[in-house]
Design an enzyme around this catalytic site. Structure first.
Site, PDB file in Angstrom:
ATOM      1  N   ARG A 110       0.825  -1.229   0.000  1.00 18.46           N
ATOM      2  CA  ARG A 110       0.000   0.000   0.000  1.00 18.46           C
ATOM      3  C   ARG A 110       0.853   1.271   0.000  1.00 18.46           C
ATOM      4  NH1 ARG A 110      -2.160  -3.604  -1.145  1.00 18.46           N
ATOM      5  NH2 ARG A 110      -3.928  -4.669  -0.199  1.00 18.46           N
ATOM      6  N   SER A 147     -10.830  -0.859   4.155  1.00 19.89           N
ATOM      7  CA  SER A 147     -10.054  -1.174   5.370  1.00 19.89           C
ATOM      8  C   SER A 147      -9.388   0.102   5.853  1.00 19.89           C
ATOM      9  CB  SER A 147      -8.972  -2.202   5.067  1.00 19.89           C
ATOM     10  OG  SER A 147      -9.591  -3.395   4.664  1.00 19.89           O
ATOM     11  N   GLU A 160      -4.461   3.320   6.693  1.00 19.27           N
ATOM     12  CA  GLU A 160      -4.239   3.189   5.245  1.00 19.27           C
ATOM     13  C   GLU A 160      -4.906   4.384   4.543  1.00 19.27           C
ATOM     14  OE1 GLU A 160      -5.145  -0.704   3.634  1.00 19.27           O
ATOM     15  OE2 GLU A 160      -5.908   0.202   1.789  1.00 19.27           O
TER      16      GLU A 160
HETATM   17  C1  LIG Z   1     -15.646  -0.269  -0.020  1.00 25.90           C
HETATM   18  C2  LIG Z   1     -14.190  -0.052  -0.278  1.00 25.90           C
HETATM   19  C3  LIG Z   1     -13.352  -1.123  -0.524  1.00 25.90           C
HETATM   20  C4  LIG Z   1     -11.991  -0.928  -0.758  1.00 25.90           C
HETATM   21  N1  LIG Z   1     -11.203  -2.004  -0.991  1.00 25.90           N
HETATM   22  C5  LIG Z   1      -9.882  -1.823  -1.222  1.00 25.90           C
HETATM   23  C6  LIG Z   1      -9.034  -2.945  -1.463  1.00 25.90           C
HETATM   24  O1  LIG Z   1      -9.457  -4.089  -1.501  1.00 25.90           O
HETATM   25  N2  LIG Z   1      -7.712  -2.710  -1.674  1.00 25.90           N
HETATM   26  C7  LIG Z   1      -7.184  -1.437  -1.671  1.00 25.90           C
HETATM   27  O2  LIG Z   1      -5.972  -1.284  -1.876  1.00 25.90           O
HETATM   28  N3  LIG Z   1      -7.971  -0.364  -1.432  1.00 25.90           N
HETATM   29  C8  LIG Z   1      -9.288  -0.521  -1.214  1.00 25.90           C
HETATM   30  N4  LIG Z   1     -10.081   0.570  -0.963  1.00 25.90           N
HETATM   31  C9  LIG Z   1      -9.473   1.905  -0.885  1.00 25.90           C
HETATM   32  C10 LIG Z   1      -9.392   2.693  -2.214  1.00 25.90           C
HETATM   33  O3  LIG Z   1     -10.427   2.304  -3.118  1.00 25.90           O
HETATM   34  C11 LIG Z   1      -8.034   2.547  -2.877  1.00 25.90           C
HETATM   35  O4  LIG Z   1      -6.986   3.003  -2.026  1.00 25.90           O
HETATM   36  C12 LIG Z   1      -7.959   3.355  -4.187  1.00 25.90           C
HETATM   37  O5  LIG Z   1      -6.768   3.036  -4.850  1.00 25.90           O
HETATM   38  C13 LIG Z   1      -7.996   4.873  -3.975  1.00 25.90           C
HETATM   39  O6  LIG Z   1      -8.232   5.475  -5.235  1.00 25.90           O
HETATM   40  P1  LIG Z   1      -9.029   6.855  -5.349  1.00 25.90           P
HETATM   41  O7  LIG Z   1      -9.054   7.242  -6.785  1.00 25.90           O
HETATM   42  O8  LIG Z   1     -10.340   6.751  -4.677  1.00 25.90           O
HETATM   43  O9  LIG Z   1      -8.051   7.809  -4.568  1.00 25.90           O
HETATM   44  P2  LIG Z   1      -8.424   8.991  -3.533  1.00 25.90           P
HETATM   45  O10 LIG Z   1      -9.081   8.414  -2.355  1.00 25.90           O
HETATM   46  O11 LIG Z   1      -9.155  10.063  -4.251  1.00 25.90           O
HETATM   47  O12 LIG Z   1      -6.973   9.491  -3.182  1.00 25.90           O
HETATM   48  C14 LIG Z   1      -6.089   8.683  -2.437  1.00 25.90           C
HETATM   49  C15 LIG Z   1      -4.693   9.343  -2.490  1.00 25.90           C
HETATM   50  O13 LIG Z   1      -4.187   9.250  -3.815  1.00 25.90           O
HETATM   51  C16 LIG Z   1      -3.930  10.549  -4.348  1.00 25.90           C
HETATM   52  N5  LIG Z   1      -4.302  10.499  -5.772  1.00 25.90           N
HETATM   53  C17 LIG Z   1      -5.455  10.030  -6.314  1.00 25.90           C
HETATM   54  N6  LIG Z   1      -5.393  10.109  -7.657  1.00 25.90           N
HETATM   55  C18 LIG Z   1      -4.173  10.623  -7.957  1.00 25.90           C
HETATM   56  C19 LIG Z   1      -3.495  10.959  -9.177  1.00 25.90           C
HETATM   57  N7  LIG Z   1      -4.048  10.769 -10.373  1.00 25.90           N
HETATM   58  N8  LIG Z   1      -2.255  11.495  -9.101  1.00 25.90           N
HETATM   59  C20 LIG Z   1      -1.671  11.710  -7.901  1.00 25.90           C
HETATM   60  N9  LIG Z   1      -2.258  11.424  -6.705  1.00 25.90           N
HETATM   61  C21 LIG Z   1      -3.489  10.886  -6.747  1.00 25.90           C
HETATM   62  C22 LIG Z   1      -4.800  11.500  -3.539  1.00 25.90           C
HETATM   63  O14 LIG Z   1      -4.275  12.808  -3.530  1.00 25.90           O
HETATM   64  C23 LIG Z   1      -4.736  10.836  -2.159  1.00 25.90           C
HETATM   65  O15 LIG Z   1      -3.554  11.171  -1.505  1.00 25.90           O
HETATM   66  C24 LIG Z   1     -11.454   0.401  -0.729  1.00 25.90           C
HETATM   67  C25 LIG Z   1     -12.295   1.487  -0.497  1.00 25.90           C
HETATM   68  C26 LIG Z   1     -13.654   1.269  -0.272  1.00 25.90           C
HETATM   69  C27 LIG Z   1     -14.547   2.460  -0.027  1.00 25.90           C
END
Ligand SMILES: Cc1cc2nc3c(=O)[nH]c(=O)nc-3n(C[C@H](O)[C@H](O)[C@H](O)COP(=O)(O)OP(=O)(O)OC[C@H]3O[C@@H](n4cnc5c(N)ncnc54)[C@H](O)[C@@H]3O)c2cc1C
Length: 311
Positions: free
Chosen positions: A181, A231, A301
């Site tokens: 992660r 998580s 996380e």
């Molecule tokens: C129900 C549920 C289940 C989930 N299951 C998992 C799982 O199984 N495994 C897992 O790893 N995660 C899981 N997650 C967490 C999440 O979906 C992941 O961490 C995902 O990768 C985050 O992506 P996001 O676009 O939503 O990022 P955001 O939440 O919008 O941002 C997260 C971070 O990344 C940065 N960021 C986002 N996009 C960019 C970009 N293009 N360039 C630079 N920085 C950027 C943001 O500034 C921030 O610091 C889950 C979440 C939920 C709600």
């Protein structure tokens, strides 16, 4: 709360981006899977690379704080919001292409789960673990998202970045320090714009069935009917966060509208109109109880905005 960014700068920035969607004082609760978070000073929804470069160079030139908002599925934003420009990618950043060798070139705004399904349907194997992960490809690359024995680091070949004041550069996966992660892009002032991945041949029917199976598992084991960020804590070496939280007797514990999910103790859920402050208080409570009982400090996380030192 007074804006730290001068309104004049915000107006000038917006004037330079006639094609962008600009939302002033936009509540981030509408853009995060926790459904909490106060406003950012300005949200820019950008569809073109030149708009992104223009926005970032203006922010750089005038020292305006900014951050990238992906799909908001790993973010906890303070109730007071953030005095920042939120940059959200759309338009050309949502395009993807799969070539005949399984090389996938996709924009950072592409939803991970949709990309995984499209690749599976086309007979390309490697992204099935993304089934049910609600993030964007950019967020997934930054976080090295993973599940069910897979992670982004297994498939990413290189990423395209914009790092102000420079133009875009490609960086190879070996230079991204991927770990559990983690990547070295996480705390860098950088925007992931595209990701190139290498997949292998597979049978579309089997791959799609695997995705359906993983989605079903999630619906059985995770509290998906309530807002959360998945998580909440990272897995401490040699342990599972959810098991430690459950053993500490914290399953179902509530502070305000935030609750440790009675279904999956690794999830903190917004059970009833929670504030970010409730979620943070519950996070601290869980950390201190688990630390007291097992001597293990759980590290979130979830990314917390504005950034604060870990407890
Ligand atoms: C129900 C549920 C289940 C989930 N299951 C998992 C799982 O199984 N495994 C897992 O790893 N995660 C899981 N997650 C967490 C999440 O979906 C992941 O961490 C995902 O990768 C985050 O992506 P996001 O676009 O939503 O990022 P955001 O939440 O919008 O941002 C997260 C971070 O990344 C940065 N960021 C986002 N996009 C960019 C970009 N293009 N360039 C630079 N920085 C950027 C943001 O500034 C921030 O610091 C889950 C979440 C939920 C709600």
């Amino acid at each position: 709360m007074p804006s730290k960014i001068a309104p004049l700068h915000l107006r000038e920035l917006v004037q330079r981006l006639p094609g962008a969607v600009a939302l002033f004082a936009e509540p981030l609760s509408a853009h995060t899977s926790f459904s909490v978070g106060g406003p950012c000073d300005l949200m820019l929804i950008l569809s073109q690379m030149y708009e992104l470069q223009e926005a970032l160079s203006y922010c750089h030139e005038h020292s305006l704080p900014w951050f990238v908002l992906g799909r908001g599925s790993n973010l906890l934003v303070s109730d007071r919001g953030v005095r920042m420009v939120a940059i959200k990618l759309a338009g050309q950043f949502s395009d993807y292409h799969i070539d005949e060798k399984g090389c996938v070139l996709a924009g950072a705004a592409v939803p991970l789960a949709a990309l995984a399904r499209a690749c599976a349907q086309a007979g390309w194997k490697g992204l099935e673990f993304c089934a049910g992960i609600p993030g964007s490809l950019g967020g997934g690359a930054i976080m090295n998202a993973g599940a069910y024995e897979g992670q982004m680091a297994d498939v990413v070949k290189r990423v395209e970045l914009v790092e102000p004041p420079h133009a875009s550069v490609w960086r190879e996966a070996k230079d991204l320090a991927f770990a559990y992660r983690k990547s070295n892009l996480q705390y860098a002032p950088t925007v992931v714009t595209r990701v190139e991945m290498a997949l292998t041949r597979g049978d579309p029917v089997t791959l799609v069935a695997r995705i359906d199976e993983l989605e079903r598992k999630r619906w059985q084991k995770q509290p998906l009917e309530l807002p959360s960020a998945g998580s909440f804590f990272k897995r401490p070496p040699g342990h599972y966060a959810a098991a430690l939280i459950e053993k500490a007797g914290l399953k179902g514990v509530r502070i305000g509208g935030a609750q440790v999910s009675p279904l999956h103790a690794g999830f903190i859920v917004n059970a009833d109109h929670a504030k970010a402050a409730d979620i943070l208080a519950l996070m601290h409570h869980v950390q201190s109880e688990v630390h007291e009982k097992f001597g293990i400090l759980l590290e979130p996380e979830v990314r917390i905005l504005p950034e604060q030192p870990h407890a």
